[in-house]
Design a protein around this motif. Structure first.
Motif, PDB file in Angstrom:
ATOM      1  N   THR A 555     -46.530 -11.876  17.199  1.00 48.70           N
ATOM      2  CA  THR A 555     -47.114 -10.572  16.842  1.00 48.70           C
ATOM      3  C   THR A 555     -46.081  -9.466  16.959  1.00 48.70           C
ATOM      4  N   PHE A 556     -45.336  -9.460  18.054  1.00 45.08           N
ATOM      5  CA  PHE A 556     -44.316  -8.431  18.257  1.00 45.08           C
ATOM      6  C   PHE A 556     -43.210  -8.555  17.212  1.00 45.08           C
ATOM      7  N   ALA A 557     -42.807  -9.795  16.933  1.00 52.15           N
ATOM      8  CA  ALA A 557     -41.737 -10.009  15.971  1.00 52.15           C
ATOM      9  C   ALA A 557     -42.131  -9.499  14.588  1.00 52.15           C
ATOM     10  N   THR A 558     -43.357  -9.769  14.203  1.00 45.51           N
ATOM     11  CA  THR A 558     -43.818  -9.314  12.888  1.00 45.51           C
ATOM     12  C   THR A 558     -43.835  -7.795  12.817  1.00 45.51           C
ATOM     13  N   ALA A 559     -44.285  -7.155  13.882  1.00 43.03           N
ATOM     14  CA  ALA A 559     -44.396  -5.703  13.884  1.00 43.03           C
ATOM     15  C   ALA A 559     -43.037  -5.018  13.964  1.00 43.03           C
ATOM     16  N   ASN A 560     -42.052  -5.694  14.505  1.00 42.00           N
ATOM     17  CA  ASN A 560     -40.752  -5.045  14.745  1.00 42.00           C
ATOM     18  C   ASN A 560     -39.602  -5.703  13.988  1.00 42.00           C
ATOM     19  N   ASN A 561     -39.947  -6.567  13.022  1.00 41.50           N
ATOM     20  CA  ASN A 561     -38.904  -7.213  12.224  1.00 41.50           C
ATOM     21  C   ASN A 561     -37.890  -7.930  13.105  1.00 41.50           C
ATOM     22  N   TRP A 562     -38.438  -8.634  14.094  1.00 39.21           N
ATOM     23  CA  TRP A 562     -37.587  -9.350  15.064  1.00 39.21           C
ATOM     24  C   TRP A 562     -37.575 -10.820  14.721  1.00 39.21           C
ATOM     25  N   THR A 563     -36.413 -11.391  14.602  1.00 39.18           N
ATOM     26  CA  THR A 563     -36.261 -12.801  14.267  1.00 39.18           C
ATOM     27  C   THR A 563     -35.317 -13.457  15.241  1.00 39.18           C
ATOM     28  N   THR A 564     -35.182 -14.770  15.110  1.00 43.06           N
ATOM     29  CA  THR A 564     -34.239 -15.473  15.984  1.00 43.06           C
ATOM     30  C   THR A 564     -32.805 -15.063  15.695  1.00 43.06           C
ATOM     31  N   ASP A 565     -32.567 -14.534  14.506  1.00 44.76           N
ATOM     32  CA  ASP A 565     -31.222 -14.038  14.194  1.00 44.76           C
ATOM     33  C   ASP A 565     -30.925 -12.703  14.869  1.00 44.76           C
ATOM     34  N   LYS A 566     -31.966 -12.091  15.401  1.00 46.52           N
ATOM     35  CA  LYS A 566     -31.803 -10.829  16.121  1.00 46.52           C
ATOM     36  C   LYS A 566     -32.172 -10.996  17.585  1.00 46.52           C
ATOM     37  N   CYS A 567     -32.254 -12.218  18.009  1.00 43.17           N
ATOM     38  CA  CYS A 567     -32.658 -12.492  19.392  1.00 43.17           C
ATOM     39  C   CYS A 567     -31.417 -12.566  20.275  1.00 43.17           C
ATOM     40  N   ASP A 568     -31.492 -11.912  21.432  1.00 46.30           N
ATOM     41  CA  ASP A 568     -30.390 -11.978  22.382  1.00 46.30           C
ATOM     42  C   ASP A 568     -30.261 -13.387  22.937  1.00 46.30           C
ATOM     43  N   ILE A 569     -29.053 -13.798  23.242  1.00 42.64           N
ATOM     44  CA  ILE A 569     -28.802 -15.153  23.748  1.00 42.64           C
ATOM     45  C   ILE A 569     -29.598 -15.404  25.015  1.00 42.64           C
ATOM     46  N   TRP A 570     -29.654 -14.400  25.906  1.00 42.34           N
ATOM     47  CA  TRP A 570     -30.376 -14.592  27.156  1.00 42.34           C
ATOM     48  C   TRP A 570     -31.867 -14.807  26.909  1.00 42.34           C
ATOM     49  N   VAL A 571     -32.460 -14.082  25.995  1.00 37.93           N
ATOM     50  CA  VAL A 571     -33.897 -14.171  25.759  1.00 37.93           C
ATOM     51  C   VAL A 571     -34.260 -15.526  25.168  1.00 37.93           C
TER      52      VAL A 571
END
Length: 1646
Positions: A555-571
Motif C-alpha cells: 500500500t505504501f509503495a503504491t502511494a509513494n512510487n516506491w519499488t525495490t529499485d528504490k529500496c535501501d539495502i538495509w531495509v
C-alpha cells in the motif's frame, strides 16, 4: 557520542548489537539481589561451587586451559595500527583508512551529496517495516551471548561512527504526528544525525574520487578491541611491573575496595578519551573516570559489551601469568607481547570458526584457509558497515538475564535488578538488565557484585556470561526491539533516537546504491517485487505478521512510487531474513568480508610463514573454544554452561521465559508509574551560560565606563589639587590685601548648566565688593554706592554651607563653602563690611529649596539682558533708520538688518511680565562694560557710562541705552566725532585740552592693555595736532577735533559699538559693500599716505610691501556663483593639494578593506562548508575579517611611530612621494581603524560566543581541536571566555585597548597627560597579548606575524636609536622665566645633533623622571651652538618644570637639573623653504617653530644662501604684544638683518576690537600717524605692520595672489590653538575654490 548510538551498538549489535527500549511490564516486586528462589549463601567472598558464581582466583577455574608454549624466539609481532601488515600495500587495512567499496557509489551528485534523494523518509520506513512486539525467541535458539559477542566483533574491525569535521548535519525529518517524536503534531522536528568522517585529502572532490568514509580502527582481528590501535593506548592499560610482568592493570592494583583477585580492569582514573555520551536514563553527562580502561574506547557502552571487555582482560592476564611462570627471565614487555599474540590468535579462531558459522547459519562457514595473500584487500566495505553487519540488530533482546552457577539441586538463581542497577524504578525490580537503560551505565551491574551494599558479592562478568548463554535471543525476522528502534541513546538535545532510521540514513550518507544494484554486484538476481524479496517471510507460514506486513508495504509503495529499485539495502536486506539467519545478500557480504579479513592478514594465526606460532601451537589454538576460556578465567565449570555458549539449546539452566519489553522496566523517560508522550528528552546547551554571558559583557561595559569615570575623576582631582594648592598659597598670605581689603575664599554658584567656580570675594576698598577668580582676575564688581540695603540669604537646613547676597537690579552672589564655620565667618565679615560702608543689611534664614527659588543667578540675569539687548536693537532699527535715505551705502544695509531683527524680536512678542522686566531693566556699570567686552574700571567705560547715564542714577535704563544706540546706528561721522569729543570734555566747556586729548588716547590704549613711551605719545599728539592746524594751541574745539581726524574722519562712518552678538559686525558691513560694488576697498588703504594710495613706492621696500598688501581686502572673486562649479573647483583644488595624502590614505583603505575582505571571503565562501561558519553564521565572517583588520592596523601603526626613520626619510627624494608630515594624522586614522575593527570583533564574538555556547560539546571539540575538555564537561560561555588562552587573552586585550583609547583622548592628554603617557606605553603588553591570543589556534593558525614582523623590526631599530640618545644627560646652561608662564631653557647641543628649523624634540628632566618625555619645538636655529626651548606652563609637568628651573631657586654650586633629549623629529613647518611664497601663522605659544625659522631665514639670507622661497609672510596672532615679548626681540633682530626684504611681518593684536569699532578707530588713526612719522609701530616698536583684531585670512590670502600673480602655489604653515588653525584651514579651502593659486596648509595644534 559519535555518529549513531555506537559503533559498537550499531555494528556490534550489527553483529548483534545495541540494546533496546521496552515498555514496562511490572513483575511482582522481588527482593533486591537474587531471586527469592535463590538459596541463602554466605556473605564471604568465596562460596561453595554450587550457587552464585564467585570471583575467580588468579589461576582461573579448575578447568582452565593449559597451553604448551613452544616459541621462545624473537618474532615480529603485529602492530597496533595495522601499518605494514601488507608489505606490498602497507596502508591496506590500517587505522584511519578509507572504507572500501564493493558497490558503486550512488551519491546524488556523483561526489558527496547523499544518495536516496528519491527514497522514502527513513523514519517512515522504520515504522513501516521494522516495528513490532518483541518477546519471540530465535528459531535456531541462538543465544544472547552470540548476539553481544557479535557486537564486540564489530568493535574489533570497524569504527566509522565519528562524525566529520567540520560537522555536516544530515538530520532525519520526523513525520508530522509521529507517535513517539511528534505526538502533538507540531511538525518540523528532526532526529539529529551527523555525516561520517571521510578522507578529506583526496576524496569528495570529483566523481572520480567520491567521498570515502574512514574506518578509525584496523580492519584486522588484531586485538584493537583489547589493546587499542596505538602503542600509547596499550601502555596506558598495562600494569608495567617487573613483579607481575606482562599484565594489564586491574582495579585490585588500584586498591579499589571489594575488587579482589584482579576481577576487573583498572578504572579510567588517568582520563583516557573513552566514548562518553550522556546516559539517557539520567540524561546528564557523567565522568569517564567511572569506566574501566579497555582497548575499545566504546567498550563501556552497555553492560553486555563490557562483559566481553572484562572477558578478554582476564584472558590476557591468565596467559601472561602462564608465560611469565614458564619464562621467568623474560621482560615485562616480552611477556606482554606474547600474551597479546595468544589473545589475538584465540580471538581470531573463535570469531571465524566458532561464532561466524552460528551467526550466519545454514552451514555458511568461511572457506578453508589457503594461506596469506598480499593481493587481497582486507578493508571493510561500506555495505558491510552501513547495512549487512547491522543485521544483528534484529536479534538484539530488550534485556539480558543474569544467573548463578548451577546449584547442587540442578537449579539456578536468576538475579533481579536492584537499587544499584535501577535506581529510577521506585523500588520495583525486574528480571534482566534492560538494554535501553544500560546505555553508558554499563559499569553498575558489574560493580554491584563488589560494591553494592546489602548484596552478597558475586562475579558480575560470570553471571552475565551464564545469563546470556542461557537466554534465547530475539527472533530472526524484520522486527527490531524498541530499545534500538526508538530508544537508542542520543545526544543531550535528543536523548532517544531511532537506530533503524539512522541505519537507513547512514547508508545514504555513505552513498550506498539501491538494494537490487547491490544484489547484482554480488552475483545475485534482482528482486522485482517486495514479495519476491522474501516469500518465506510474507507467506504467513512461519511469521504470523508476514501477510499484514506485505500489505502495508504494498500500500505504501503504491502511494509513494516506491519499488525495490528504490529500496535501501538495509531495509530490503533485512526483509530477506529467514529462520536460518541473514538473507542472501547480507550473508554473502558478511562471509566475503570475514574471509578477506582473514586471508589479507599477514599476522593471521594460521599463517605458518609469519613465524608467530609453531604448528603445534596452531593446533592448540584450533582446539581452544570460548567455553574453554570462560572456564579458565572464572569459576564456571562444565556443569554450569553448555560447551557451545552461542546456542542456548543445551544450557543446563534454560531461561525462565523469553524476555520481552513488557516483562522489564520501561525505557526512560517513561517510568513504572507514568508513560510520557515524548519518548525523548531535550536540552538547552546555553543553560549555565546565561549569567556569565550577561555579566561578562556588562563588566566590560562597566570597565570602559569606569575608565572614563577614572579619567574624569583624575582630571577633576588634578584641578582640585591645583585649586587647593592655589588656596594654600593664598591662605598662607594675610587675609588682608595690600590695600587693606578683606578677602575670603568660596565657590560661586553660577547656574544649573554653568555649575560652580572657585572665587575670591574682596570686601573693599571703597564702597564695593569685588569677585575675583582663583588667579586674581576680576570677574565682577558690586557697586554699593547705589544701594541702601542688601538682603543676606542664609541656608538653615541640610549642609548649612550656602549663603547669597541679594543685589537689587543685579544678579545675586551665591556662595558655597566647605564647612558651616567657613560660611558663618564669611557672613560675619560681609555684615561687618556693610556696616563699615554704611549699607544696611538684613539676614534671612531659609530652607535650601526656598533659597534656590528666591535667588537670581547670573544665568537668569543673562537671559534677561539678552532680551534687553534684542529689544533695544529692534527698537533702534525701527526708530533710527526709518529716517535714513538710500544715499548712504550703509543705510539700506542697516535698515534691512534691523528690520529683520525687529521681525525676529519685538516687545509685543513677550507677555506683560517679561515686557515689564525688559522695560524696567537697568544696566550696571559692570554689565555695560561686559557688553562692550571691556574692564569695568576702564577709563573709556567710565567716560561712556557717565555720558549715557543722563539722570546720574548709576544705572543705564532702557531709554538712555536706546538713545546712544540710535546715534551709532544713524549718526554721521561728525555726530560720532562729537560723541567722542563730549566723552572726554570733562568740564563740558566745549573745549578739549592737550592733556585731555592725551587722556583720550591713553584710555583707548589702556583698554587694550597697551603702553607707549611718553616721548612717543608726545610725538604722536604733536603730529596729529599739527595736521589739524592747532599745534601751538593748548585747547581745541569740536571743529578742531574733527579737523585733526582729517582724512580719517570717514572711517567713523563705519564705527559702532561692538556689543557681541547684538550688533552687526564689521565683516557683515564689508561684505555688504562688496555686494554694492565697493570691492577692493581696504581699511589699511584708507590709512595710507596719498602717494601710496596712488601707487607710488615708499622709500623702504619692506614698508611698501607690507603697507601695500591689502590685508583686509575684499574684492570680487574670480569664480562662478554656480554652487556645483564652486564645489567642483574646491574638490579639484583639494585633490591637487592633497594628492599624496589621498593616494596613501586610499591605498591604506584599500589594503585594509582587502585584508578584511580576504578573510571574510575565505570564511564565507572557501570555508562556507566549515562547521564554525554554519554555527555562527556570518558572525565568524565578520570576526575573522575584523581580526585580520586589527592585526594589520595594530602592526602598521608601529611604522607611524618610527620618528627617527620618518625624520630621515623625509629628507630624501621619498618626500616627493610620501607625505611624512602626516604621520601623526595617519597614526590616529590607523588607531581609529584598529578601534573600529576591535569593536566589530567584540560585537561579532558576543554573537559568536552565544552561538558557540548553544552547541554540543562534541561539535565544539571538532571545531576547536586544540582545546581539551573532559567528556563530562559542557564548555559554557565562561569556559571559552576565561578558561582558554584565546578567550582570556581576548578579554585582557579588550581591557588594555579600552584603557589605552580612553586615556588617549584629547581630554586625557590635556588634563592627565601622565596617565595618557603611562597607558599609551602599554603597547608592548598589547602586542604580547595579541601574539598569545593567536597562538591558541582557536579558529585558525596564527598569522599575526605576517603583519607584525616587518613593522616591529623597523620600530625596534628606530627605538634603539632613540634609546641611545635618551640616556645622555645634557646640562642646562640657562633658564629664564618669561611672561605668560613661559619658561625658556637653553642647553648644550649634543655632538652630531643636526636639525632643521621647525623640528621638534622630546625632553625629560632628571628632576622629574627620566622616563616621562614631552614634545616641544626647538626655538633655536641650526647655526646656533646651543638648543633652546620656550615652554608654556599649562599642565602638571610643565608647571613642575617651571618650578624646577626657577632661576631664583637654583644654587650656583649645583646648577640646573640635566635633561634628556630625544630627537630631532621632523614635521611640516620645516618645509617652508620649498614654496615660492610661505605664509607662517603663529598663535600663542604656537609661535615657537617660527622663532627658529625666522632666525634661520635671517642667517641664510645674510650668507647669501639660495633657496626656492622668495617671500615669507609671518603673521603673529597674539592677545597683546606683551604676551610673548621674547618673540618681539627675535622679530626686531630679523628686521635688522633682513637686507633682502625676504620677510614681511604682520602682528595681529586680538585684544583690540574690530576695525569698525569706535574704540579702535582712533587707535588705527594713531598707529598710522606714528608709523608715518617714525617708520615703526607705535605699539610694538617694530617696523612690522600692526593690525587690530583677529586676521581675516581669506582676505589676506586673496590679496597675496595680486601681490604675487606669478606664484601658483602658496605654502601656509600655522601653529596655535585649534580655532585659529581651523580658521586658516577654512580660508585655504575657500581660496582653493577660486580659479587661481593653490594654498597648501600644514598645521599643528597645541
Amino acid at each position: 557520542m559519535r555518529g549513531e548510538p555506537g559503533v559498537a551498538i550499531l555494528l556490534a549489535v550489527v553483529a548483534s548489537t545495541v540494546v533496546v527500549h521496552a515498555q514496562t511490564a511490572t513483575s511482582s516486586p522481588t527482593t533486591a539481589g537474587v531471586n527469592v528462589t535463590m538459596a541463602t549463601t554466605s556473605q564471604s567472598t568465596v562460596r561453595s561451587t554450587a550457587g552464585t558464581s564467585q570471583p575467580p582466583s588468579n589461576t582461573g577455574g579448575t578447568g582452565g586451559v593449559k597451553i604448551d608454549f613452544e616459541t621462545d624466539y624473537e618474532v615480529e609481532y603485529a602492530g597496533y595500527d595495522g601499518w605494514y601488515n601488507n608489505r606490498a600495500h602497507p596502508e591496506w587495512g590500517i587505522a584511519d583508512s578509507p572504507l572500501t567499496r564493493r558497490l558503486p557509489s550512488h551519491y546524488q551528485d556523483g561526489t558527496y551529496e547523499p544518495s536516496g534523494w528519491d527514497r522514502p523518509n527513513p523514519r517512515t520506513l522504520s515504522e513501516l517495516t521494522m516495528k513490532g512486539v518483541t518477546g519471540m525467541g530465535s528459531f535456531r535458539n541462538r543465544s544472547a551471548l552470540l548476539t553481544f559477542f557479535g557486537q564486540q566483533v564489530v568493535e574489533e574491525v570497524l569504527d566509522a561512527q565519528r562524525p566529520g569535521c567540520p560537522r555536516e548535519y544530515f538530520n532525519i525529518q520526523i513525520p508530522k504526528g509521529d507517535p513517539e517524536y511528534d505526538p502533538d503534531s507540531r511538525g518540523g522536528r528532526e532526529i539529529p544525525l551527523l555525516r561520517s568522517r571521510y578522507d578529506m585529502r583526496i576524496t569528495g572532490f570529483s566523481p572520480n574520487f567520491p567521498r570515502q568514509q574512514l574506518n578509525e580502527i584496523t580492519a584486522f582481528l588484531d586485538g584493537g578491541l583489547m589493546y587499542g590501535v596505538t602503542k600509547a593506548w596499550a601502555d596506558a592499560l598495562r600494569l608495567l611491573s617487573s613483579d607481575r610482568p606482562g599484565r594489564l592493570a586491574s582495579c585490585t592494583d588500584q586498591g579499589v575496595p571489594g575488587c579482589v583477585n584482579d576481577m576487573y580492569p583498572a578504572y579510567n582514573t588517568i582520563g583516557l578519551p573513552m566514548a562518553n555520551p550522556p546516559p539517557p536514563r539520567e540524561h546528564y553527562l557523567k565522568s569517564s573516570r567511572r569506566f574501566f580502561k579497555l582497548g575499545n574506547p566504546r567498550g563501556n557502552e552497555n553492560a553486555f559489551l563490557l562483559t566481553f571487555g572484562v572477558f578478554w582482560f582476564r584472558w590476557h592476564n591468565y596467559l601472561a601469568d602462564q608465560i611469565a611462570a614458564k619464562n621467568s627471565g623474560w621482560s615485562d614487555e616480552r611477556v606482554f607481547n606474547e600474551a597479546r599474540k595468544w589473545v589475538i590468535a584465540t580471538h581470531q579462531k573463535i570469531v571465524l570458526y566458532d561464532w561466524l558459522p552460528d551467526f550466519l547459519g545454514e552451514n555458511r562457514k568461511p572457506a578453508d584457509y589457503k594461506g596469506y595473500s598480499s593481493a587481497i584487500h582486507p578493508g571493510v566495505t561500506h555495505v558491510f558497515q552501513s547495512a549487512a553487519m547491522r543485521w544483528g540488530h534484529t536479534i538484539v533482546p530488550p534485556g539480558v538475564y543474569r544467573r548463578s552457577r548451577v546449584k547442587p539441586d540442578g537449579t539456578c538463581d536468576w538475579r533481579n535488578t536492584t537499587y544499584y542497577t535501577s535506581p529510577h524504578t521506585s523500588g520495583q525490580y525486574f528480571h534482566g538488565v534492560r538494554t535501553c537503560n544500560s546505555y553508558w551505565n554499563s559499569v553498575e551491574p558489574h560493580e554491584e557484585g563488589f560494591k553494592a551494599e546489602d548484596v552478597a558479592p558475586f562475579d558480575g562478568m560470570a553471571e552475565f556470561l551464564l545469563g546470556m548463554s542461557s537466554q534465547v535471543t530475539e527472533r530472526e525476522d524484520n522486527i527490531i526491539t524498541e530499545d534500538l528502534r526508538g530508544r537508542v541513546f542520543g545526544p543531550l538535545e535528543f536523548s532517544r533516537r531511532d537506530l533503524m532510521a539512522i541505519n537507513i540514513q547512514r547508508g545514504r550518507d555513505h552513498g550506498l546504491p539501491d538494494y537490487n544494484t547491490a544484489r547484482v554486484e554480488y552475483g545475485l538476481p534482482p528482486r522485482k517485487t517486495f514479495y519476491d524479496v522474501n516469500p518465506w517471510l510474507f507467506n504467513g507460514t512461519y511469521v504470523e505478521h508476514g501477510p499484514e506486513l506485505l500489505d502495508n508495504i504494498t500500500t505504501f509503495a503504491t502511494a509513494n512510487n516506491w519499488t525495490t529499485d528504490k529500496c535501501d539495502i538495509w531495509v530490503c536486506g533485512l526483509l530477506e531474513t529467514t529462520e536460518a539467519g541473514p538473507g542472501e545478500l547480507f550473508g554473502a557480504v558478511i562471509k566475503d568480508q570475514f574471509e578477506r579479513i582473514r586471508d589479507g592478514d599477514r599476522f593471521w594465526y594460521e599463517n605458518d610463514k609469519n613465524g608467530l606460532f609453531t604448528k603445534g601451537e596452531i593446533e592448540q589454538i584450533n582446539n581452544i573454544t570460548l567455553f574453554d576460556i570462560i572456564k579458565s578465567i572464572s569459576n564456571i565449570t562444565d556443569a554450569d554452561m553448555q560447551s557451545n555458549p552461542f546456542i542456548a539449546t543445551d544450557s543446563p539452566c534454560f531461561q525462565p521465559k523469553q524476555l520481552s519489553q513488557f516483562d522489564m522496566e520501561p525505557c526512560t523517560p517513561d517510568t513504572v508509574d507514568k508513560t510520557v508522550d515524548f519518548k525523548r528528552e531535550t536540552f538547552d546547551y546555553f543553560t549555565g551560560s546565561e549569567a556569565s554571558y550577561i555579566l561578562t559583557f556588562m563588566a566590560l561595559a562597566v570597565f570602559i565606563i569606569g575608565c572614563v569615570a577614572v579619567l574624569i575623576y583624575m582630571a577633576r582631582d588634578r584641578q582640585k589639587k591645583e585649586a587647593v594648592e592655589r588656596n594654600k598659597k593664598r591662605k598662607a598670605t594675610s587675609k588682608q590685601s595690600k590695600d587693606g581689603a578683606t578677602i575670603f575664599l568660596a565657590t560661586e554658584y553660577v547656574g544649573k548648566k554653568e555649575g560652580e567656580r572657585s572665587v575670591q570675594v574682596k570686601l573693599g576698598t571703597g564702597k564695593e565688593i569685588k569677585v575675583l577668580n582663583d588667579r586674581g582676575k576680576l570677574l565682577r564688581t558690586i557697586d554699593l554706592r547705589n544701594h541702601n540695603q542688601l538682603v543676606l540669604y542664609v541656608e538653615a537646613d541640610k549642609h548649612r554651607t550656602l549663603m547669597a547676597i541679594h543685589v537689587p537690579k543685579e544678579y545675586d552672589l551665591i556662595l558655597n563653602f566647605d564647612y558651616t564655620e567657613d560660611r558663618d565667618n564669611a557672613l560675619m565679615q560681609v555684615e561687618d563690611f556693610l556696616g563699615t560702608v554704611e549699607v544696611g543689611r538684613r539676614r534671612q534664614e531659609m530652607k535650601s529649596s526656598d533659597l534656590m527659588k528666591a535667588i537670581v543667578t547670573k544665568a537668569d540675569r543673562q537671559k534677561q539682558l539678552e532680551k534687553f539687548f534684542r529689544i533695544i536693537f529692534a527698537q533702534a532699527g525701527a526708530s533710527g533708520f526709518k529716517e535714513q535715505n538710500g544715499d548712504d551705502v550703509h543705510s539700506g544695509f542697516f535698515n534691512k538688518a534691523f528690520k529683520e531683527e525687529k521681525a525676529r524680536e519685538d516687545i509685543s512678542t513677550y507677555n506683560s511680565k517679561d515686557a515689564k522686566d525688559v522695560l524696567t531693566c537697568e544696566l550696571t556699570r559692570a554689565e555695560f562694560a561686559e557688553s562692550l567686552s571691556m574692564k569695568p574700571d576702564s577709563l573709556f567705560v567710565e567716560q561712556m557710562f557717565n555720558l549715557v547715564d543722563k539722570d546720574g542714577s548709576g544705572y543705564i535704563n532702557f531709554r538712555e541705552f536706546l538713545d546712544v544706540i540710535v546715534i551709532f546706528a544713524k549718526g554721521n561721522p561728525d555726530e560720532k566725532a562729537k560723541l567722542m569729543f563730549d566723552m572726554y570734555d570733562v568740564d563740558g566747556d566745549g573745549k578739549l585740552s592737550r592733556e585731555e586729548f592725551k587722556t583720550m588716547l591713553k584710555s583707548m590704549m589702556d583698554m587694550v592693555n597697551t603702553e607707549v613711551e611718553q616721548s612717543q605719545l608726545d610725538m604722536l599728539v604733536d603730529s596729529m595736532m599739527e595736521q589739524g592746524g592747532v599745534r601751538d594751541r593748548e585747547q581745541m574745539t569740536q571743529q578742531d577735533f574733527i579737523n585733526i581726524l582729517g582724512e580719517h574722519k570717514q572711517a567713523l562712518s563705519n564705527a559702532a559699538l561692538n556689543l557681541g552678538a547684538n550688533v552687526l559686525t564689521p565683516g557683515e558691513a564689508t561684505r555688504h559693500q562688496t555686494v554694492l560694488n565697493r570691492a577692493r576697498k581696504t581699511i589699511i588703504r584708507a590709512y595710507q599716505p596719498p602717494e601710496e594710495r596712488n601707487g607710488a613706492a615708499s622709500n623702504r621696500p619692506s614698508q611698501r610691501v607690507g603697507q601695500g598688501l591689502k590685508v583686509d581686502t575684499l574684492k570680487d572673486k574670480k569664480y562662478t556663483t554656480n554652487p556645483v562649479m564652486k564645489n567642483f573647483n574646491a574638490l579639484k583644488r583639494y585633490i591637487q593639494n592633497y594628492r599624496l595624502h589621498i593616494f596613501w590614505l586610499t591605498l591604506y583603505t584599500l589594503v585594509t578593506i582587502g585584508i578584511f575582505a580576504e578573510r571574510a571571503y575565505y570564511y564565507s565562501v572557501e570555508r562556507e562548508h566549515a562547521g564554525l561558519r554554519r554555527i555562527a553564521g556570518y558572525g565568524v565572517t565578520v570576526t575573522r575579517g575584523a581580526a585580520s583588520g586589527m592585526m594589520w592596523a595594530f602592526s602598521i601603526i608601529l611604522v607611524t611611530m618610527c620618528r627617527n626613520t620618518i625624520t630621515h626619510m623625509r629628507e630624501t627624494f621619498l618626500h616627493l612621494y610620501i607625505p611624512f608630515d602626516s604621520a601623526i594624522t595617519l597614526h590616529k586614522i590607523i588607531a581609529m581603524t584598529g578601534l573600529f575593527f576591535t569593536v566589530m570583533h567584540c560585537i561579532g564574538h558576543a554573537i559568536n560566543f552565544y552561538h558557540i555556547s548553544t552547541q554540543t560539546a562534541d561539535d565544539l571539540t571538532c571545531l576547536f581541536r586544540d582545546y581539551f575538555h573532559y567528556s563530562n564537561e559542557l564548555p559554557k560561555f565562561h569556559y571559552w571566555c576565561f578558561a582558554t588562552t584565546t578567550g582570556m587573552t581576548g578579554v585582557l586585550l579588550v581591557l588594555v585597548i579600552a584603557i589605552m583609547y580612553v586615556f588617549a583622548t584629547q581630554y586625557a592628554r590635556r588634563y592627565v597627560f601622565k596617565a595618557f603617557w603611562l597607558t599609551h606605553n602599554l603597547y608592548p603588553i598589547l602586542y604580547i597579548l595579541t601574539i598569545v591570543h593567536g597562538s591558541g589556534n582557536l579558529v585558525q593558525e596564527p598569522f599575526f606575524y605576517y603583519f607584525f614582523l616587518g613593522p616591529v623590526i623597523l620600530f625596534t631599530l628606530d627605538k634603539l636609536v632613540s634609546i641611545s640618545r635618551k640616556k645622555v644627560e645634557i646640562p642646562v646652561v640657562k633658564a629664564e622665566h618669561l611672561p605668560s608662564n613661559v619658561t625658556m631653557l637653553k642647553f648644550k647641543r649634543p655632538t652630531n645633533f643636526d636639525y632643521k628649523s621647525g623640528q621638534w624634540v622630546r625632553i625629560a628632566s632628571a628632576a622629574l623622571g627620566d622616563n616621562e618625555y614631552h614634545p616641544f619645538t626647538l626655538t633655536s636655529a641650526p647655526h646656533e651652538d646651543t638648543l633652546s626651548l620656550h615652554i608654556r606652563s599649562v599642565g602638571p609637568w610643565t608647571n613642575n618644570l617651571r618650578k624646577v628651573y626657577d632661576p631664583a631657586k637654583i644654587q650656583p654650586d649645583f646648577g640646573y637639573p640635566k635633561v634628556f633629549v630625544d630627537g630631532p623629529y621632523g614635521e611640516g613647518h620645516q618645509d617652508w623653504y620649498k614654496f615660492p611664497v610661505a605664509i607662517l601663522i603663529g598663535g600663542g605659544i604656537g609661535v615657537t617653530p617660527f622663532a627658529a625659522i625666522l632666525k634661520d631665514i635671517v642667517q641664510k639670507s645674510a650668507q647669501g644662501a639660495k633657496f626656492n622661497c622668495k617671500k615669507v609672510y609671518f603673521l603673529w596672532v597674539t592677545r597683546t604684544q606683551k604676551q610673548f615679548e621674547w618673540l618681539t626681540d627675535i622679530i626686531r633682530e630679523v628686521e635688522e638683518k633682513d637686507k633682502n626684504d625676504l620677510v614681511s611681518v604682520h602682528i595681529f593684536i586680538t585684544q583690540f576690537y574690530q576695525k569698525f569699532d569706535l574704540r579702535t578707530t582712533m587707535l588705527y588713526i594713531c598707529e598710522r600717524h606714528f608709523q608715518r612719522i617714525s617708520g615703526r609701530s607705535l605699539f610694538t616698536g617694530l617696523n612690522s605692520i600692526t593690525h587690530f583684531g583677529r586676521p581675516n585670512f581669506e582676505s589676506f590670502f586673496d590679496t597675496l595672489q595680486d601681490e604675487h600673480p606669478e606664484v601658483s602655489t602658496f605654502g601656509v604653515f600655522s601653529c596655535g590653538p585649534p580655532p585659529m588653525t581651523y580658521t586658516a584651514d577654512k580660508a585655504c579651502g575657500a581660496m582653493n575654490r577660486v580659479d587661481g593659486a593653490s594654498f597648501i596648509h600644514h598645521f599643528e595644534n597645541f
